[in-house]
Write a protein that holds these residues in place. Sequence first.
Motif, PDB file in Angstrom:
ATOM      1  N   VAL A 103       0.864  -1.174   0.000  1.00 47.33           N
ATOM      2  CA  VAL A 103       0.000   0.000   0.000  1.00 47.33           C
ATOM      3  C   VAL A 103       0.903   1.228   0.000  1.00 47.33           C
ATOM      4  N   ARG A 104       0.619   2.176  -0.919  1.00 48.97           N
ATOM      5  CA  ARG A 104       1.466   3.366  -1.081  1.00 48.97           C
ATOM      6  C   ARG A 104       0.789   4.606  -0.511  1.00 48.97           C
ATOM      7  N   TYR A 105       1.650   5.475   0.046  1.00 52.73           N
ATOM      8  CA  TYR A 105       1.212   6.737   0.635  1.00 52.73           C
ATOM      9  C   TYR A 105       2.184   7.839   0.228  1.00 52.73           C
ATOM     10  N   ARG A 106       1.691   9.063   0.132  1.00 48.25           N
ATOM     11  CA  ARG A 106       2.566  10.234  -0.029  1.00 48.25           C
ATOM     12  C   ARG A 106       2.875  10.742   1.369  1.00 48.25           C
ATOM     13  N   LEU A 107       4.157  10.762   1.700  1.00 46.92           N
ATOM     14  CA  LEU A 107       4.563  11.139   3.052  1.00 46.92           C
ATOM     15  C   LEU A 107       5.546  12.302   3.030  1.00 46.92           C
ATOM     16  N   ARG A 108       5.405  13.167   4.019  1.00 45.43           N
ATOM     17  CA  ARG A 108       6.332  14.283   4.238  1.00 45.43           C
ATOM     18  C   ARG A 108       7.269  13.878   5.373  1.00 45.43           C
ATOM     19  N   PRO A 109       8.354  14.614   5.561  1.00 47.10           N
ATOM     20  CA  PRO A 109       9.242  14.282   6.675  1.00 47.10           C
ATOM     21  C   PRO A 109       8.494  14.290   8.004  1.00 47.10           C
ATOM     22  N   GLY A 110       8.822  13.334   8.842  1.00 49.41           N
ATOM     23  CA  GLY A 110       8.191  13.225  10.153  1.00 49.41           C
ATOM     24  C   GLY A 110       8.081  11.776  10.588  1.00 49.41           C
ATOM     25  N   THR A 111       7.460  11.580  11.740  1.00 52.46           N
ATOM     26  CA  THR A 111       7.263  10.246  12.296  1.00 52.46           C
ATOM     27  C   THR A 111       5.816   9.829  12.082  1.00 52.46           C
ATOM     28  N   TYR A 112       5.632   8.585  11.636  1.00 50.37           N
ATOM     29  CA  TYR A 112       4.311   8.045  11.338  1.00 50.37           C
ATOM     30  C   TYR A 112       4.082   6.753  12.112  1.00 50.37           C
ATOM     31  N   ARG A 113       2.841   6.527  12.436  1.00 55.95           N
ATOM     32  CA  ARG A 113       2.401   5.305  13.088  1.00 55.95           C
ATOM     33  C   ARG A 113       1.876   4.367  11.994  1.00 55.95           C
ATOM     34  N   VAL A 114       2.407   3.155  11.936  1.00 56.69           N
ATOM     35  CA  VAL A 114       1.954   2.146  10.973  1.00 56.69           C
ATOM     36  C   VAL A 114       1.232   1.071  11.762  1.00 56.69           C
ATOM     37  N   THR A 115      -0.018   0.822  11.399  1.00 53.58           N
ATOM     38  CA  THR A 115      -0.832  -0.182  12.069  1.00 53.58           C
ATOM     39  C   THR A 115      -1.326  -1.183  11.040  1.00 53.58           C
ATOM     40  N   VAL A 116      -1.209  -2.452  11.369  1.00 49.78           N
ATOM     41  CA  VAL A 116      -1.745  -3.515  10.523  1.00 49.78           C
ATOM     42  C   VAL A 116      -2.825  -4.226  11.328  1.00 49.78           C
ATOM     43  N   ASN A 117      -4.034  -4.257  10.780  1.00 48.43           N
ATOM     44  CA  ASN A 117      -5.182  -4.878  11.432  1.00 48.43           C
ATOM     45  C   ASN A 117      -5.654  -6.090  10.641  1.00 48.43           C
ATOM     46  N   LYS A 118      -6.511  -6.863  11.263  1.00 46.31           N
ATOM     47  CA  LYS A 118      -7.178  -8.014  10.639  1.00 46.31           C
ATOM     48  C   LYS A 118      -6.198  -9.095  10.195  1.00 46.31           C
ATOM     49  N   LEU A 119      -5.109  -9.235  10.920  1.00 41.84           N
ATOM     50  CA  LEU A 119      -4.153 -10.300  10.621  1.00 41.84           C
ATOM     51  C   LEU A 119      -4.673 -11.609  11.189  1.00 41.84           C
ATOM     52  N   LYS A 120      -4.529 -12.667  10.431  1.00 39.65           N
ATOM     53  CA  LYS A 120      -4.874 -13.994  10.940  1.00 39.65           C
ATOM     54  C   LYS A 120      -3.620 -14.698  11.441  1.00 39.65           C
ATOM     55  N   ALA A 121      -2.466 -14.282  10.942  1.00 44.80           N
ATOM     56  CA  ALA A 121      -1.182 -14.845  11.362  1.00 44.80           C
ATOM     57  C   ALA A 121      -0.722 -14.194  12.668  1.00 44.80           C
ATOM     58  N   THR A 122       0.134 -14.875  13.404  1.00 44.25           N
ATOM     59  CA  THR A 122       0.654 -14.332  14.659  1.00 44.25           C
ATOM     60  C   THR A 122       1.860 -13.424  14.438  1.00 44.25           C
ATOM     61  N   ARG A 123       2.456 -13.500  13.234  1.00 39.45           N
ATOM     62  CA  ARG A 123       3.604 -12.662  12.879  1.00 39.45           C
ATOM     63  C   ARG A 123       3.437 -12.188  11.450  1.00 39.45           C
ATOM     64  N   ALA A 124       4.037 -11.061  11.149  1.00 39.01           N
ATOM     65  CA  ALA A 124       4.001 -10.546   9.777  1.00 39.01           C
ATOM     66  C   ALA A 124       5.308  -9.814   9.501  1.00 39.01           C
ATOM     67  N   ARG A 125       5.730  -9.882   8.256  1.00 37.85           N
ATOM     68  CA  ARG A 125       6.943  -9.182   7.820  1.00 37.85           C
ATOM     69  C   ARG A 125       6.506  -7.926   7.078  1.00 37.85           C
ATOM     70  N   LEU A 126       7.192  -6.811   7.361  1.00 37.07           N
ATOM     71  CA  LEU A 126       6.915  -5.529   6.719  1.00 37.07           C
ATOM     72  C   LEU A 126       8.203  -4.922   6.196  1.00 37.07           C
ATOM     73  N   MET A 127       8.053  -4.051   5.203  1.00 39.27           N
ATOM     74  CA  MET A 127       9.196  -3.303   4.696  1.00 39.27           C
ATOM     75  C   MET A 127       8.710  -1.972   4.150  1.00 39.27           C
ATOM     76  N   LEU A 128       9.493  -0.926   4.372  1.00 39.93           N
ATOM     77  CA  LEU A 128       9.231   0.373   3.801  1.00 39.93           C
ATOM     78  C   LEU A 128       9.862   0.413   2.408  1.00 39.93           C
ATOM     79  N   VAL A 129       9.098   0.822   1.419  1.00 37.82           N
ATOM     80  CA  VAL A 129       9.573   0.845   0.029  1.00 37.82           C
ATOM     81  C   VAL A 129       9.461   2.271  -0.490  1.00 37.82           C
ATOM     82  N   ARG A 130      10.547   2.803  -1.011  1.00 40.88           N
ATOM     83  CA  ARG A 130      10.523   4.153  -1.598  1.00 40.88           C
ATOM     84  C   ARG A 130      10.334   4.039  -3.104  1.00 40.88           C
ATOM     85  N   TYR A 131       9.397   4.839  -3.627  1.00 48.42           N
ATOM     86  CA  TYR A 131       9.125   4.839  -5.073  1.00 48.42           C
ATOM     87  C   TYR A 131       9.595   6.130  -5.690  1.00 48.42           C
TER      88      TYR A 131
END
Length: 131
Positions: A103-131
Amino acid sequence: MLLTALALTLAVPQQCRSYDTRLPRTLAGWTRAGRGLDTGHSVTLNAGRDGTLATTVRIRKAGTFGIALSEPGWIDVAPARGKPLESVAHGHGPDCSTIRKIVRYRLRPGTYRVTVNKLKATRARLMLVRY
């Protein structure tokens, strides 16, 4: 009959001999484990009993960024104090990868909260991707 066979062939999912071996340059860090959500590596986080996980990310330079996720789930990104932002694009990861969604977002400098909901797994892998 030939058209039916051709249509069925195209509808069959691609058979992968291996996963995550031909990732595009922007996703090359997906197979490297790191600490904290950032570009260049992925991070594996534990979900709570409610199927939610949360972390923060610091953006230094404005741009379009994606959050890649290994499991089905709902990704929200919000300023440290504020409501979730509207995404600008979303889709699946590349064929033959373990990336389930980006999922892509337009972001400005600063700190952001990333929340992932509705997971069925107990663990998930995430990565920040710059486009």
